[in-house]
Design a protein around this motif. Structure first.
Motif, PDB file in Angstrom:
ATOM      1  N   ALA A  20       4.735  -0.331  -5.760  1.00 29.61           N
ATOM      2  CA  ALA A  20       4.692   0.610  -4.635  1.00 29.61           C
ATOM      3  C   ALA A  20       6.079   0.782  -4.031  1.00 29.61           C
ATOM      4  CB  ALA A  20       3.701   0.122  -3.574  1.00 29.61           C
ATOM      5  N   GLY A  21       6.817  -0.309  -3.896  1.00 29.12           N
ATOM      6  CA  GLY A  21       8.178  -0.213  -3.380  1.00 29.12           C
ATOM      7  C   GLY A  21       9.079   0.579  -4.305  1.00 29.12           C
ATOM      8  N   GLY A  22       8.915   0.383  -5.600  1.00 32.95           N
ATOM      9  CA  GLY A  22       9.699   1.124  -6.576  1.00 32.95           C
ATOM     10  C   GLY A  22       9.390   2.610  -6.567  1.00 32.95           C
ATOM     11  N   LEU A  23       8.153   2.953  -6.281  1.00 27.06           N
ATOM     12  CA  LEU A  23       7.760   4.362  -6.216  1.00 27.06           C
ATOM     13  C   LEU A  23       8.054   4.990  -4.857  1.00 27.06           C
ATOM     14  CD1 LEU A  23       4.340   4.165  -8.094  1.00 27.06           C
ATOM     15  CD2 LEU A  23       6.466   5.189  -8.924  1.00 27.06           C
ATOM     16  N   GLY A  24       8.485   4.173  -3.892  1.00 28.92           N
ATOM     17  CA  GLY A  24       8.818   4.694  -2.571  1.00 28.92           C
ATOM     18  C   GLY A  24       7.627   4.842  -1.651  1.00 28.92           C
ATOM     19  N   ILE A  25       6.539   4.173  -1.974  1.00 33.33           N
ATOM     20  CA  ILE A  25       5.348   4.242  -1.125  1.00 33.33           C
ATOM     21  C   ILE A  25       5.524   3.258   0.024  1.00 33.33           C
ATOM     22  CG2 ILE A  25       2.865   3.844  -1.008  1.00 33.33           C
ATOM     23  CD1 ILE A  25       2.768   4.610  -3.993  1.00 33.33           C
ATOM     24  N   VAL A  26       5.435   3.758   1.244  1.00 35.30           N
ATOM     25  CA  VAL A  26       5.631   2.933   2.428  1.00 35.30           C
ATOM     26  C   VAL A  26       4.402   3.059   3.321  1.00 35.30           C
ATOM     27  CG1 VAL A  26       7.074   2.550   4.456  1.00 35.30           C
ATOM     28  CG2 VAL A  26       8.113   3.306   2.326  1.00 35.30           C
ATOM     29  N   VAL A  27       3.891   1.937   3.781  1.00 37.70           N
ATOM     30  CA  VAL A  27       2.762   1.938   4.715  1.00 37.70           C
ATOM     31  C   VAL A  27       3.313   1.550   6.086  1.00 37.70           C
ATOM     32  CG1 VAL A  27       0.528   0.936   5.281  1.00 37.70           C
ATOM     33  CG2 VAL A  27       1.149   1.313   2.890  1.00 37.70           C
ATOM     34  N   GLN A  28       3.122   2.413   7.067  1.00 38.09           N
ATOM     35  CA  GLN A  28       3.605   2.149   8.415  1.00 38.09           C
ATOM     36  C   GLN A  28       2.750   1.071   9.079  1.00 38.09           C
ATOM     37  OE1 GLN A  28       6.407   3.557   9.411  1.00 38.09           O
ATOM     38  NE2 GLN A  28       6.502   4.761   7.534  1.00 38.09           N
ATOM     39  N   VAL A  29       3.359   0.279   9.931  1.00 45.39           N
ATOM     40  CA  VAL A  29       2.660  -0.834  10.589  1.00 45.39           C
ATOM     41  C   VAL A  29       1.469  -0.355  11.423  1.00 45.39           C
ATOM     42  CG1 VAL A  29       2.909  -2.744  12.221  1.00 45.39           C
ATOM     43  CG2 VAL A  29       4.678  -2.332  10.519  1.00 45.39           C
ATOM     44  N   PRO A  30       1.599   0.712  12.237  1.00 53.11           N
ATOM     45  CA  PRO A  30       0.418   1.165  12.997  1.00 53.11           C
ATOM     46  C   PRO A  30      -0.749   1.578  12.090  1.00 53.11           C
ATOM     47  CG  PRO A  30       2.396   2.133  13.922  1.00 53.11           C
ATOM     48  CD  PRO A  30       2.807   1.457  12.647  1.00 53.11           C
ATOM     49  N   SER A  31      -0.429   2.216  10.973  1.00 52.32           N
ATOM     50  CA  SER A  31      -1.484   2.603  10.041  1.00 52.32           C
ATOM     51  C   SER A  31      -2.151   1.383   9.434  1.00 52.32           C
ATOM     52  CB  SER A  31      -0.918   3.486   8.926  1.00 52.32           C
ATOM     53  OG  SER A  31      -0.397   4.679   9.450  1.00 52.32           O
ATOM     54  N   LEU A  32      -1.362   0.340   9.184  1.00 50.24           N
ATOM     55  CA  LEU A  32      -1.908  -0.898   8.629  1.00 50.24           C
ATOM     56  C   LEU A  32      -2.851  -1.567   9.622  1.00 50.24           C
ATOM     57  CD1 LEU A  32      -1.740  -2.616   6.076  1.00 50.24           C
ATOM     58  CD2 LEU A  32       0.076  -3.903   7.161  1.00 50.24           C
ATOM     59  N   TRP A  33      -2.476  -1.552  10.906  1.00 53.58           N
ATOM     60  CA  TRP A  33      -3.364  -2.121  11.935  1.00 53.58           C
ATOM     61  C   TRP A  33      -4.675  -1.345  12.002  1.00 53.58           C
ATOM     62  CZ3 TRP A  33      -3.365  -6.675  13.907  1.00 53.58           C
ATOM     63  CH2 TRP A  33      -2.178  -7.381  14.050  1.00 53.58           C
ATOM     64  N   ILE A  34      -4.596  -0.023  11.938  1.00 57.09           N
ATOM     65  CA  ILE A  34      -5.806   0.791  11.974  1.00 57.09           C
ATOM     66  C   ILE A  34      -6.675   0.489  10.753  1.00 57.09           C
ATOM     67  CG2 ILE A  34      -6.705   3.155  11.896  1.00 57.09           C
ATOM     68  CD1 ILE A  34      -4.246   3.996  13.531  1.00 57.09           C
ATOM     69  N   LEU A  35      -6.051   0.316   9.578  1.00 52.64           N
ATOM     70  CA  LEU A  35      -6.806  -0.034   8.372  1.00 52.64           C
ATOM     71  C   LEU A  35      -7.532  -1.357   8.542  1.00 52.64           C
ATOM     72  CD1 LEU A  35      -4.516   0.960   5.377  1.00 52.64           C
ATOM     73  CD2 LEU A  35      -6.760   1.868   5.934  1.00 52.64           C
ATOM     74  N   TRP A  36      -6.842  -2.351   9.103  1.00 51.31           N
ATOM     75  CA  TRP A  36      -7.487  -3.653   9.336  1.00 51.31           C
ATOM     76  C   TRP A  36      -8.672  -3.522  10.284  1.00 51.31           C
ATOM     77  CZ3 TRP A  36      -7.681  -8.148   7.077  1.00 51.31           C
ATOM     78  CH2 TRP A  36      -6.651  -8.563   6.259  1.00 51.31           C
ATOM     79  N   ILE A  37      -8.484  -2.776  11.363  1.00 44.37           N
ATOM     80  CA  ILE A  37      -9.562  -2.607  12.344  1.00 44.37           C
ATOM     81  C   ILE A  37     -10.758  -1.909  11.702  1.00 44.37           C
ATOM     82  CG2 ILE A  37     -10.205  -1.376  14.460  1.00 44.37           C
ATOM     83  CD1 ILE A  37      -7.284  -1.942  15.418  1.00 44.37           C
ATOM     84  N   LEU A  38     -10.490  -0.860  10.917  1.00 42.55           N
ATOM     85  CA  LEU A  38     -11.580  -0.159  10.242  1.00 42.55           C
ATOM     86  C   LEU A  38     -12.269  -1.064   9.217  1.00 42.55           C
ATOM     87  CD1 LEU A  38     -10.039   3.386   9.695  1.00 42.55           C
ATOM     88  CD2 LEU A  38     -11.865   2.745  11.279  1.00 42.55           C
ATOM     89  N   ALA A  39     -11.492  -1.868   8.497  1.00 41.19           N
ATOM     90  CA  ALA A  39     -12.081  -2.769   7.502  1.00 41.19           C
ATOM     91  C   ALA A  39     -12.990  -3.797   8.173  1.00 41.19           C
ATOM     92  CB  ALA A  39     -10.979  -3.467   6.702  1.00 41.19           C
ATOM     93  N   VAL A  40     -12.562  -4.337   9.301  1.00 41.12           N
ATOM     94  CA  VAL A  40     -13.397  -5.314  10.024  1.00 41.12           C
ATOM     95  C   VAL A  40     -14.657  -4.641  10.560  1.00 41.12           C
ATOM     96  CG1 VAL A  40     -13.478  -6.781  12.085  1.00 41.12           C
ATOM     97  CG2 VAL A  40     -11.501  -6.874  10.576  1.00 41.12           C
ATOM     98  N   CYS A  41     -14.519  -3.433  11.092  1.00 39.22           N
ATOM     99  CA  CYS A  41     -15.701  -2.702  11.587  1.00 39.22           C
ATOM    100  C   CYS A  41     -16.681  -2.426  10.456  1.00 39.22           C
ATOM    101  CB  CYS A  41     -15.283  -1.402  12.260  1.00 39.22           C
ATOM    102  SG  CYS A  41     -14.444  -1.632  13.834  1.00 39.22           S
ATOM    103  N   LEU A  42     -16.167  -2.042   9.296  1.00 43.01           N
ATOM    104  CA  LEU A  42     -17.041  -1.813   8.150  1.00 43.01           C
ATOM    105  C   LEU A  42     -17.710  -3.101   7.699  1.00 43.01           C
ATOM    106  CD1 LEU A  42     -14.892   0.697   6.070  1.00 43.01           C
ATOM    107  CD2 LEU A  42     -17.060   1.167   7.210  1.00 43.01           C
ATOM    108  N   ALA A  43     -16.980  -4.222   7.773  1.00 48.06           N
ATOM    109  CA  ALA A  43     -17.558  -5.513   7.390  1.00 48.06           C
ATOM    110  C   ALA A  43     -18.670  -5.920   8.350  1.00 48.06           C
ATOM    111  CB  ALA A  43     -16.485  -6.594   7.352  1.00 48.06           C
TER     112      ALA A  43
END
Length: 108
Positions: free
Chosen positions: A36-59
């Motif tokens: 992902a780093g080699g391809l230039g894919i970057v995940v922003q920290v706020p988006s990562l927090w939202i992903l975690w929150i959504l994953a926990v809610c789904l769980a």
């Protein structure tokens, strides 16, 4: 004994299975991170927090939904819905949530 009869496999130590799973997960995560780093894919920290929150809610709905693919799909849908609402839809509560979802980058 029942497991051997049902699946025709040897029973392995739970500790060995856990160590193997952790090791394979770390190696797989490292490979995906480097690619992902080699391809230039970057995940922003706020988006990562939202992903975690959504994953926990789904769980909390059902444990098998604890998957970042499901959370990323849900984030993409919520991001699209949030973009429909006007920018100044409110400063607190729902407006702040819409702002976070609007600013999230679901697809890098």
């Amino acid at each position: 004994v029942l497991e051997r009869q049902l699946f025709s496999v040897r029973i392995q130590s739970p500790l060995a299975q856990t160590i193997r799973s952790i090791g394979m997960g770390l190696v797989g995560g490292l490979i995906v991170s480097v690619l992902a780093g080699g391809l230039g894919i970057v995940v922003q920290v706020p988006s990562l927090w939202i992903l975690w929150i959504l994953a926990v809610c789904l769980a909390l709905i059902k444990l098998r939904f604890l998957c970042f693919a499901y959370a990323a799909g849900l984030l993409t849908i919520l991001h699209g819905i949030a973009r429909v609402f006007p920018e100044g839809a409110g400063d607190q509560g729902l407006g702040m949530l819409l702002s976070w979802l609007r600013d999230a980058d679901p697809v890098p």
